[in-house]
Scaffold this active site. Structure first.
Site, mmCIF file in Angstrom:
data_model
loop_
_atom_site.group_PDB
_atom_site.id
_atom_site.type_symbol
_atom_site.label_atom_id
_atom_site.label_comp_id
_atom_site.label_asym_id
_atom_site.label_seq_id
_atom_site.Cartn_x
_atom_site.Cartn_y
_atom_site.Cartn_z
ATOM 1 N N SER A 172 -6.032 -3.429 4.435
ATOM 2 C CA SER A 172 -7.371 -3.057 3.968
ATOM 3 C C SER A 172 -8.283 -2.654 5.120
ATOM 4 C CB SER A 172 -8.014 -4.224 3.215
ATOM 5 O OG SER A 172 -7.149 -4.718 2.235
HETATM 6 N N1 SAH Z 1 -4.252 -8.271 2.122
HETATM 7 C C1 SAH Z 1 -3.376 -7.268 2.689
HETATM 8 C C2 SAH Z 1 -3.520 -5.910 2.045
HETATM 9 C C3 SAH Z 1 -3.159 -5.923 0.624
HETATM 10 S S1 SAH Z 1 -2.415 -4.461 -0.013
HETATM 11 C C4 SAH Z 1 -3.573 -7.151 4.197
HETATM 12 O O1 SAH Z 1 -4.454 -7.808 4.752
HETATM 13 O O2 SAH Z 1 -2.803 -6.418 4.831
HETATM 14 C C5 SAH Z 1 -1.972 -5.176 -1.566
HETATM 15 C C6 SAH Z 1 -0.694 -5.969 -1.531
HETATM 16 O O3 SAH Z 1 -0.571 -6.628 -2.780
HETATM 17 C C7 SAH Z 1 0.551 -5.096 -1.393
HETATM 18 O O4 SAH Z 1 1.321 -5.520 -0.316
HETATM 19 C C8 SAH Z 1 1.277 -5.305 -2.726
HETATM 20 O O5 SAH Z 1 2.693 -5.251 -2.616
HETATM 21 C C9 SAH Z 1 0.796 -6.674 -3.133
HETATM 22 N N2 SAH Z 1 0.886 -6.981 -4.575
HETATM 23 C C10 SAH Z 1 0.636 -6.147 -5.614
HETATM 24 N N3 SAH Z 1 0.800 -6.799 -6.794
HETATM 25 C C11 SAH Z 1 1.144 -8.082 -6.478
HETATM 26 C C12 SAH Z 1 1.465 -9.236 -7.273
HETATM 27 N N4 SAH Z 1 1.450 -9.203 -8.605
HETATM 28 N N5 SAH Z 1 1.788 -10.383 -6.624
HETATM 29 C C13 SAH Z 1 1.830 -10.429 -5.255
HETATM 30 N N6 SAH Z 1 1.533 -9.360 -4.466
HETATM 31 C C14 SAH Z 1 1.203 -8.196 -5.066
#
Ligand code: SAH
Length: 214
Positions: free
Chosen positions: A61
């Site tokens: 992000s």
């Molecule tokens: N917080 C992260 C960025 C998040 S991007 C950072 O600091 O880098 C969003 C992430 O959520 C992705 O890696 C995606 O694979 C994950 N994601 C999406 N749906 C999800 C779910 N149902 N359970 C767990 N992770 C999920």
């Protein structure tokens, strides 16, 4: 210490200019080396205020959004925090500087394993990285003081709200999977839940189940 002090100084200035005012949050943003969480090819851009691509088609992000969500959580030293969407592990690292424990869940094994190794190597010992679907099955039992969702959800699942302690706060980007979402903060109060819409954001979608990888 950063290899590029001017860039890091601009990074802090930009966060302040955009309204991040809590000293502890600014300090956490300063201490966590974002360059260790981005792809090798993006190291030079690690302190720009933009989201960057990571493995599995996901993103780390934008720093302002990480700081903003962190500030809105009003963390305390003894809080147990649950994050859905580990990605690179960057947001989890920032949270871990301000609370007791972070449990973070990721649906891609590649990302979960990568983040776990990276966080251990950097010395973040109060973060547990779990592989799984955070919307379907929040890990363990017991409640969380804070919940942060870092992938776009169309609505906040009731089951997730039920895992908040009284007075607990959840923050999540709520809206269509592809498009603009609104950051929503939900506080558990005596009579139920209080909902506040904050700012518009863009996150990758939250998807169900553990991801199949090729
Ligand atoms: N917080 C992260 C960025 C998040 S991007 C950072 O600091 O880098 C969003 C992430 O959520 C992705 O890696 C995606 O694979 C994950 N994601 C999406 N749906 C999800 C779910 N149902 N359970 C767990 N992770 C999920």
């Amino acid at each position: 210490m950063s290899r590029e002090p001017p860039e890091k100084m601009m990074f802090q200035l930009n966060l302040r200019r955009r309204g991040i005012s809590e000293q502890a949050v600014l300090r956490a943003m300063e201490e966590v080396p974002r360059e260790a969480f981005v792809a090798a090819a993006d190291r030079a851009h690690a302190y720009r205020d933009s989201a960057l691509g990571i493995s599995c088609g996901q993103t780390i992000s934008q720093p302002f959004v990480v700081a903003y969500m962190t500030e809105q959580l009003r963390l305390h030293r003894d809080h147990k925090v649950f994050e859905i969407g580990t990605g690179s592990g960057y947001q989890a690292a920032v949270l871990s500087r301000l609370c007791g424990d972070v449990i973070t869940i990721e649906r891609y094994r590649t990302l979960a394993d990568g983040a776990r190794a990276r966080l251990a190597e950097l010395g973040y010992h109060n973060i547990e990285v779990v592989l799984g679907d955070g919307l379907d099955d929040p890990p363990g039992t017991g409640d969380f003081d804070r919940i942060i969702v870092t992938a776009a959800i169309e609505q906040v699942p009731e089951s997730l709200l039920q895992r908040l302690v009284p007075g607990g706060i959840l923050i999540a980007p709520v809206g269509p999977h592809h498009g603009v979402q609104t950051l929503v903060r939900v506080t558990r109060i005596d009579s139920g839940f209080e909902r506040k819409e904050l700012v518009d954001v863009r996150f990758v979608p939250a998807l169900p189940g553990i991801a199949r990888e090729l």
